[in-house]
Scaffold this motif. Structure first.
Motif, PDB file in Angstrom:
ATOM      1  N   THR A 171      27.623  18.260  17.213  1.00  0.00           N
ATOM      2  CA  THR A 171      27.612  17.609  15.912  1.00  0.00           C
ATOM      3  C   THR A 171      26.167  17.322  15.514  1.00  0.00           C
ATOM      4  O   THR A 171      25.392  16.751  16.286  1.00  0.00           O
ATOM      5  N   THR A 172      25.814  17.762  14.308  1.00  0.00           N
ATOM      6  CA  THR A 172      24.424  17.705  13.867  1.00  0.00           C
ATOM      7  C   THR A 172      24.331  17.076  12.483  1.00  0.00           C
ATOM      8  O   THR A 172      25.214  17.264  11.639  1.00  0.00           O
ATOM      9  N   LYS A 173      23.279  16.322  12.255  1.00  0.00           N
ATOM     10  CA  LYS A 173      23.031  15.764  10.933  1.00  0.00           C
ATOM     11  C   LYS A 173      21.831  16.470  10.339  1.00  0.00           C
ATOM     12  O   LYS A 173      20.758  16.506  10.941  1.00  0.00           O
ATOM     13  N   LEU A 174      22.009  17.055   9.159  1.00  0.00           N
ATOM     14  CA  LEU A 174      20.950  17.835   8.519  1.00  0.00           C
ATOM     15  C   LEU A 174      20.830  17.422   7.068  1.00  0.00           C
ATOM     16  O   LEU A 174      21.776  17.578   6.285  1.00  0.00           O
ATOM     17  N   MET A 175      19.694  16.873   6.703  1.00  0.00           N
ATOM     18  CA  MET A 175      19.421  16.480   5.322  1.00  0.00           C
ATOM     19  C   MET A 175      20.536  15.608   4.754  1.00  0.00           C
ATOM     20  O   MET A 175      20.985  15.786   3.622  1.00  0.00           O
TER      21      MET A 175
END
Length: 288
Positions: A171-175
């Motif tokens: 799980t990744t948070k991007l912008m």
């Protein structure tokens, strides 16, 4: 263009595979599968011929090398099945030759629409190679507008609009956006090449974007037709060499003009798994 990709619905099905179960998109899937089967059968005929004439003391090409590993290799953790060999050969054909030929097609479509660049390119070729010189990648430095023209073609008509799909491994948070683990992710290459921040007036075809104040060709790391990251296209260096050498060699010998006197419409395109000109009929006239 090869019929394998000549369908505007393929990109939609690639993004949303479940749509392929419904008419009329089901027909697109069936035609694609039929064409792919034809390619695989053709590859298998070639593989069978190699297997019949296999000589472990004379390894001539990739198929021979693969068959050698099947018979004598010790890498048991690697898949050397016939299906894998078929898949490799298919990828060589589809990703190797189709993409390069379609890019060259766009180069000539754009050249016919912007003949002012042809004069500059021909002058470069004549001064550095003459009519009989053999073009190599070593000539790139001496042919700045030629290189810039090819680069702008790859930006202006991004061959593969969406890069091969990837999957988020965590799980990744991007912008500000959360991308859950397991999400299929596409890189929008066509969108990246139309970003006005990186490419002022992106709808304008302008090879001079890649020419510096001293008149030299400058390659931009913002141009990513072969994708980016650790899983970028492995064939990039080969494809660039093929496109450059074929483009230069053809223009060294011929004037490329529209077959019917009218340049193909640069907006008449098929946007599928690749972006291709719907029409590209040309006439070659000997220059020398």
């Amino acid at each position: 263009m090869n019929d394998l990709f000549a369908d505007d619905n393929l990109l939609l099905i690639n993004l949303f595979p479940f749509l392929g179960k419904f008419l009329p998109l089901r027909k697109t899937v069936e035609r694609f599968e039929s064409n792919m089967k034809y390619i695989l059968d053709t590859m298998q005929t070639n593989i069978d011929a190699h297997r019949e004439n296999f000589d472990s003391d004379n390894i001539d090409d990739f198929i021979d090398a693969f068959l050698y590993e099947q018979k004598f290799g010790k890498k048991k953790d690697v898949d050397y099945s016939n299906e894998q060999l078929q898949a490799f050969c298919r990828d060589f054909f589809v990703a190797g030759s189709e993409t390069s030929s379609t890019t060259l097609c766009w180069c000539f479509v754009l050249l016919m629409n912007y003949p002012e660049y042809e004069k500059i390119i021909l002058k470069e070729i004549d001064e550095n190679l003459g009519s009989d010189g053999v073009p190599t990648m070593a000539n790139r430095e001496d042919l700045p507008m030629t290189c810039a023209f090819i680069e702008e073609c790859m930006r202006f008509k991004t061959l593969v609009p969406l890069a091969v799909q990837h999957m988020a491994t965590s799980t990744t948070k991007l912008m500000g956006h959360v991308i859950p683990k397991g999400t299929t992710v596409y890189a929008n290459l066509r969108g990246a090449h139309a970003d006005p921040v990186d490419w002022p007036n992106p709808k304008l075809f302008n090879p001079r974007r890649f020419i510096d104040e001293g008149g030299k060709f400058v390659q931009s790391n913002k141009l990513i037709p072969f994708s980016i990251g650790t899983r970028f296209c492995l064939g990039e260096s080969l494809a660039r060499a093929e496109i450059f050498i074929f483009f230069v060699k053809i223009l060294q010998k011929f004037h490329v003009t529209p077959a019917n006197g009218v340049p193909p419409d640069i907006n008449d395109e098929i946007v599928s798994l690749v972006v291709a000109a719907r029409s590209c009929e040309v006439k070659l006239e000997a220059r020398h």
